[in-house]
Design a protein around this motif. Sequence first.
Motif, short mmCIF file in Angstrom:
data_model
loop_
_atom_site.label_atom_id
_atom_site.label_comp_id
_atom_site.label_asym_id
_atom_site.label_seq_id
_atom_site.Cartn_x
_atom_site.Cartn_y
_atom_site.Cartn_z
N LEU A 38 8.62 21.28 26.84
CA LEU A 38 9.59 21.04 27.90
C LEU A 38 10.94 20.74 27.25
O LEU A 38 10.99 20.28 26.11
CB LEU A 38 9.18 19.86 28.78
CG LEU A 38 7.75 19.85 29.30
CD1 LEU A 38 6.93 18.82 28.56
CD2 LEU A 38 7.70 19.60 30.80
N GLN A 39 12.00 20.99 27.98
CA GLN A 39 13.34 20.76 27.45
C GLN A 39 14.19 20.04 28.48
O GLN A 39 14.15 20.36 29.69
CB GLN A 39 13.99 22.09 27.07
CG GLN A 39 15.34 21.96 26.37
CD GLN A 39 15.89 23.31 25.98
OE1 GLN A 39 15.77 24.28 26.71
NE2 GLN A 39 16.50 23.39 24.80
N ILE A 40 14.94 19.05 28.04
CA ILE A 40 15.82 18.30 28.93
C ILE A 40 16.77 19.28 29.65
O ILE A 40 17.40 20.12 29.01
CB ILE A 40 16.64 17.25 28.16
CG1 ILE A 40 15.72 16.25 27.46
CG2 ILE A 40 17.61 16.53 29.10
CD1 ILE A 40 14.81 15.47 28.39
N MET A 44 12.07 25.05 33.50
CA MET A 44 10.87 25.75 33.07
C MET A 44 10.19 24.99 31.94
O MET A 44 10.83 24.29 31.15
CB MET A 44 11.22 27.17 32.59
CG MET A 44 11.98 28.01 33.58
SD MET A 44 11.06 28.34 35.11
CE MET A 44 9.82 29.51 34.48
N MET A 45 8.87 25.11 31.87
CA MET A 45 8.11 24.62 30.73
C MET A 45 7.25 25.78 30.23
O MET A 45 7.10 26.79 30.92
CB MET A 45 7.22 23.43 31.12
CG MET A 45 6.08 23.76 32.06
SD MET A 45 5.07 22.27 32.43
CE MET A 45 3.74 23.00 33.42
N THR A 46 6.71 25.65 29.03
CA THR A 46 5.80 26.67 28.54
C THR A 46 4.43 26.06 28.32
O THR A 46 4.31 24.93 27.84
CB THR A 46 6.29 27.31 27.23
OG1 THR A 46 6.29 26.34 26.19
CG2 THR A 46 7.70 27.86 27.38
N VAL A 47 3.40 26.82 28.68
CA VAL A 47 2.02 26.41 28.48
C VAL A 47 1.37 27.48 27.60
O VAL A 47 1.18 28.61 28.04
CB VAL A 47 1.27 26.28 29.82
CG1 VAL A 47 -0.18 25.84 29.59
CG2 VAL A 47 1.99 25.30 30.74
N VAL A 155 10.63 18.59 24.05
CA VAL A 155 9.41 17.81 23.91
C VAL A 155 8.24 18.77 23.74
O VAL A 155 8.10 19.72 24.51
CB VAL A 155 9.16 16.92 25.14
CG1 VAL A 155 7.84 16.16 25.02
CG2 VAL A 155 10.31 15.94 25.32
N THR A 156 7.41 18.56 22.73
CA THR A 156 6.21 19.36 22.54
C THR A 156 5.00 18.45 22.65
O THR A 156 4.90 17.43 21.96
CB THR A 156 6.21 20.04 21.16
OG1 THR A 156 7.37 20.85 21.02
CG2 THR A 156 4.97 20.92 21.00
#
Length: 338
Positions: A38-40, A44-47, A155-156
């Motif tokens: 995720l990014q501030i 979108m987030m990645t899974v 954030v990872t």
Amino acid sequence: MRKIWMIYIAIILAVCLAMGCSAAPWKEESENDPVITLQIGNEMMTVNGTAQEIDPGRGTVPILENDRTLLPVRAVVEAMGGAVAWQEETQTAILVKGENAVILTIGRNTAYVNEDEYTLDSVPVTRNERTMLPIRFVAEGFGYTVNWDEATQTVTLLPQSAKEQANVNQEQMQTSSGKKDAIVVYFSQTGTTRQLALKIAEMAQADIYEIIPETPYSAEDIDYSDPDCRANREQNDNNARPQIAGEKIDLSGYNTVYIGYPIWWGTIPRIIQTFMDTYDLSGKAVMPFCTSHSSGISSSVSAIQTYCPKADVKAGYRSNGAVNPEEIQGWILAKADK
């Protein structure tokens, strides 16, 4: 507290029953829990490298408050295989995954993981009618490791299995090398190569090590149609060497090294070259394997031969994503003749 705890658990179970997912929160922990980024400021987030909205249709983004990342965590918890319930009367969020439950209340710095009480340094808040929770506390409550990249404000979230694989204990590797002659080393972006690597390790009775990028790839990083995407830039730069997370491992006790990867732009991803630059494979039998829906494996095998001229690089094995035990066994047994 015990009485309150049981009430909370009853609430989450009631919600899951109503949704037709009564078994979901109590499932066994998965060996394939996803890596989530995720990014501030990014909605979108990645899974496992696949992009999806954090808060579908609302455009909600992670925020920083008191140097802590807050976000609506429903999509993240559900991506982890958990469930979320909300108690309006007490303004309490109840999150459950496996046998673990995390309980947080708006405006309160007291939170719970199972029946253990913790003091938060950043309290849950409401922003634009959305409940924003501290992602680090939630993720660590479910056994994840949280990595923060200040430069990109990313954030990872790494599941325990990925954390352990990224930080392989040197002593354990030396101990196991006394028992096994081979190791499977692999890079997997979406999980497809991982499934193949696990089967090869099982059938070859080999140890296994996952190559995890220090900076994870997002779906946008691997876009064939975008000449300026990260992977495209790396593949076009002969000197690109993406860093590998975790400690170095000891390969001295292995005579055979299986190297697995997805085919990128017709050949090996640059991070495989990082691995080959880092470790001396001279004198070892190297067994390349790849996953690809269209490209063959020959170019990638030639690249490995170029970068490991003193290794005995064997014939490679290509899978279109399916795991075929008979084909794998035949390839393993035929290695001495190739």
